[in-house]
Design a protein around this motif. Structure first.
Motif, PDB file in Angstrom:
ATOM      1  N   LYS A  87       0.829  -1.205   0.000  1.00 49.85           N
ATOM      2  CA  LYS A  87       0.000   0.000   0.000  1.00 49.85           C
ATOM      3  C   LYS A  87       0.859   1.249   0.000  1.00 49.85           C
ATOM      4  CE  LYS A  87      -3.799   2.196   2.533  1.00 49.85           C
ATOM      5  NZ  LYS A  87      -4.710   2.071   3.712  1.00 49.85           N
ATOM      6  N   ARG A  88       1.979   1.205   0.696  1.00 46.66           N
ATOM      7  CA  ARG A  88       2.876   2.353   0.761  1.00 46.66           C
ATOM      8  C   ARG A  88       3.873   2.402  -0.393  1.00 46.66           C
ATOM      9  NH1 ARG A  88       3.337   4.980   5.844  1.00 46.66           N
ATOM     10  NH2 ARG A  88       4.989   6.171   4.796  1.00 46.66           N
ATOM     11  N   GLY A  89       3.833   1.401  -1.276  1.00 44.31           N
ATOM     12  CA  GLY A  89       4.758   1.384  -2.409  1.00 44.31           C
ATOM     13  C   GLY A  89       6.176   1.029  -2.024  1.00 44.31           C
ATOM     14  N   LEU A  90       6.337   0.267  -0.946  1.00 41.01           N
ATOM     15  CA  LEU A  90       7.666  -0.129  -0.475  1.00 41.01           C
ATOM     16  C   LEU A  90       8.025  -1.499  -1.044  1.00 41.01           C
ATOM     17  CD1 LEU A  90       7.254   0.859   3.278  1.00 41.01           C
ATOM     18  CD2 LEU A  90       8.580   2.094   1.552  1.00 41.01           C
ATOM     19  N   PRO A  91       9.070  -1.608  -1.852  1.00 37.51           N
ATOM     20  CA  PRO A  91       9.461  -2.913  -2.393  1.00 37.51           C
ATOM     21  C   PRO A  91      10.007  -3.822  -1.304  1.00 37.51           C
ATOM     22  CG  PRO A  91      11.058  -1.239  -3.014  1.00 37.51           C
ATOM     23  CD  PRO A  91       9.925  -0.515  -2.339  1.00 37.51           C
ATOM     24  N   VAL A  92       9.601  -5.086  -1.343  1.00 39.94           N
ATOM     25  CA  VAL A  92      10.013  -6.080  -0.354  1.00 39.94           C
ATOM     26  C   VAL A  92      10.749  -7.211  -1.065  1.00 39.94           C
ATOM     27  CG1 VAL A  92       9.219  -7.781   1.342  1.00 39.94           C
ATOM     28  CG2 VAL A  92       8.064  -5.552   1.163  1.00 39.94           C
ATOM     29  N   THR A  93      11.871  -7.627  -0.494  1.00 39.21           N
ATOM     30  CA  THR A  93      12.616  -8.781  -0.981  1.00 39.21           C
ATOM     31  C   THR A  93      12.897  -9.705   0.192  1.00 39.21           C
ATOM     32  OG1 THR A  93      13.692  -7.489  -2.712  1.00 39.21           O
ATOM     33  CG2 THR A  93      14.709  -9.576  -2.144  1.00 39.21           C
ATOM     34  N   GLY A 111      -0.073 -17.201  -0.631  1.00 36.84           N
ATOM     35  CA  GLY A 111      -0.483 -16.096  -1.487  1.00 36.84           C
ATOM     36  C   GLY A 111       0.523 -14.982  -1.629  1.00 36.84           C
ATOM     37  N   LEU A 112       1.789 -15.260  -1.324  1.00 42.36           N
ATOM     38  CA  LEU A 112       2.845 -14.245  -1.422  1.00 42.36           C
ATOM     39  C   LEU A 112       3.924 -14.654  -2.416  1.00 42.36           C
ATOM     40  CD1 LEU A 112       3.243 -13.445   2.395  1.00 42.36           C
ATOM     41  CD2 LEU A 112       1.920 -12.150   0.691  1.00 42.36           C
ATOM     42  N   GLY A 113       3.512 -15.416  -3.424  1.00 38.49           N
ATOM     43  CA  GLY A 113       4.481 -15.960  -4.362  1.00 38.49           C
ATOM     44  C   GLY A 113       5.112 -14.956  -5.289  1.00 38.49           C
ATOM     45  N   ASP A 114       4.592 -13.718  -5.318  1.00 34.42           N
ATOM     46  CA  ASP A 114       5.170 -12.703  -6.196  1.00 34.42           C
ATOM     47  C   ASP A 114       6.310 -11.929  -5.540  1.00 34.42           C
ATOM     48  OD1 ASP A 114       3.352 -11.609  -4.375  1.00 34.42           O
ATOM     49  OD2 ASP A 114       2.863  -9.922  -5.681  1.00 34.42           O
ATOM     50  N   ILE A 115       6.599 -12.196  -4.280  1.00 32.56           N
ATOM     51  CA  ILE A 115       7.699 -11.506  -3.610  1.00 32.56           C
ATOM     52  C   ILE A 115       9.030 -12.059  -4.117  1.00 32.56           C
ATOM     53  CG2 ILE A 115       8.819 -11.050  -1.389  1.00 32.56           C
ATOM     54  CD1 ILE A 115       6.125 -11.278  -0.065  1.00 32.56           C
TER      55      ILE A 115
END
Length: 244
Positions: A87-93, A111-115
């Motif tokens: 929501k805040r536009g913070l990229p996560v790796t 449901g977080l397979g796009d990270i």
């Protein structure tokens, strides 16, 4: 903020409730994996060599591995934390010194397979045999890790990064991160090394502390006089305002 800031999260013991590599070895490896672990704990070998030898002792089919992955649990507060970052536009790796197939499999299931996941590469080399490759290792890594997490925080093209972690694979990276949210053994390391950090127990506790830190960061004056937030010696102003 997304172009200027990156969130890096460890997996084993941070996102997952337990160390998934240890669980896998306990269930499917020759007991000699404990001897290898002992060599690592006393400093005779680095984590890269430790993992290489231990994975070579695994005996399980791909189907058994997938069944194992289906049993693994994550901190229930992780999805809400990831949703807030999005929501805040913070990229996560996700940065892991564990096994990519396990990490990615668990994240897909919840449901977080796009990270994006950066981890050691698990490859099948026989009917029940496996080998580990290290695409993110560095020869100059001080900890001889399979995944040198420090590389994600250093270099001219690297944006400032936050580290969320719990253990030895995060120690070196903690010294390079802009700030650290720490649990378990990483707390003691940050305290001993004077690294700016905030302890947390789980992600439901982490989220409001992370929000408070973001507010402090957005209002903080830039430059050498900017306050660090929380250090090993105790809380600074932002914590007194937000977490009292």
């Amino acid at each position: 903020m997304s172009a200027e800031f990156q969130v890096h999260i460890d997996f084993d013991g941070t996102i997952s409730l337990r160390d998934t590599t240890d669980l896998l070895l306990e269930r499917f490896a020759d007991p000699a994996w404990l001897d290898v672990e002992a060599d690592w704990l006393r400093g005779a070998i680095g984590s890269r060599e430790c993992l290489r030898q231990q994975v070579a002792l695994l005996r399980l089919t791909p189907e058994a591995l997938d069944g194992f992955i289906a049993t693994l649990r994550i901190d229930p507060g992780v999805p809400d934390f990831i949703a807030f970052c999005r929501k805040r536009g913070l990229p996560v790796t996700v940065l892991s010194d564990g096994l990519d197939r396990v990490v990615s499999g668990v994240l897909r299931r919840v449901g977080l397979g796009d990270i994006p996941v950066l981890a050691n590469r698990l490859e099948q080399v026989g009917t029940e045999q496996w080998a580990l490759r290290f695409p993110h290792a560095r020869a100059e890594c001080r900890a001889a890790s399979g995944h040198c997490k420090c590389a994600r925080f250093t270099g001219p093209a690297v944006v400032p990064g936050l580290l969320i972690g719990d253990g030895r694979s995060d120690f070196c990276a903690a010294g390079e991160a802009e700030f650290v949210f720490a649990k378990s053994r990483l707390i003691a390391h940050c305290e001993a090394e004077g690294i700016a950090h905030q302890p947390f127990h789980d992600f439901s506790e982490l989220l409001p502390r992370f929000v408070a830190w973001l507010e402090s960061r957005s209002h903080r004056p830039r430059g050498p006089e900017a306050p660090l937030g929380v250090t090993a010696s105790g809380p600074r102003a932002w914590r007194e305002r937000s977490l009292a």
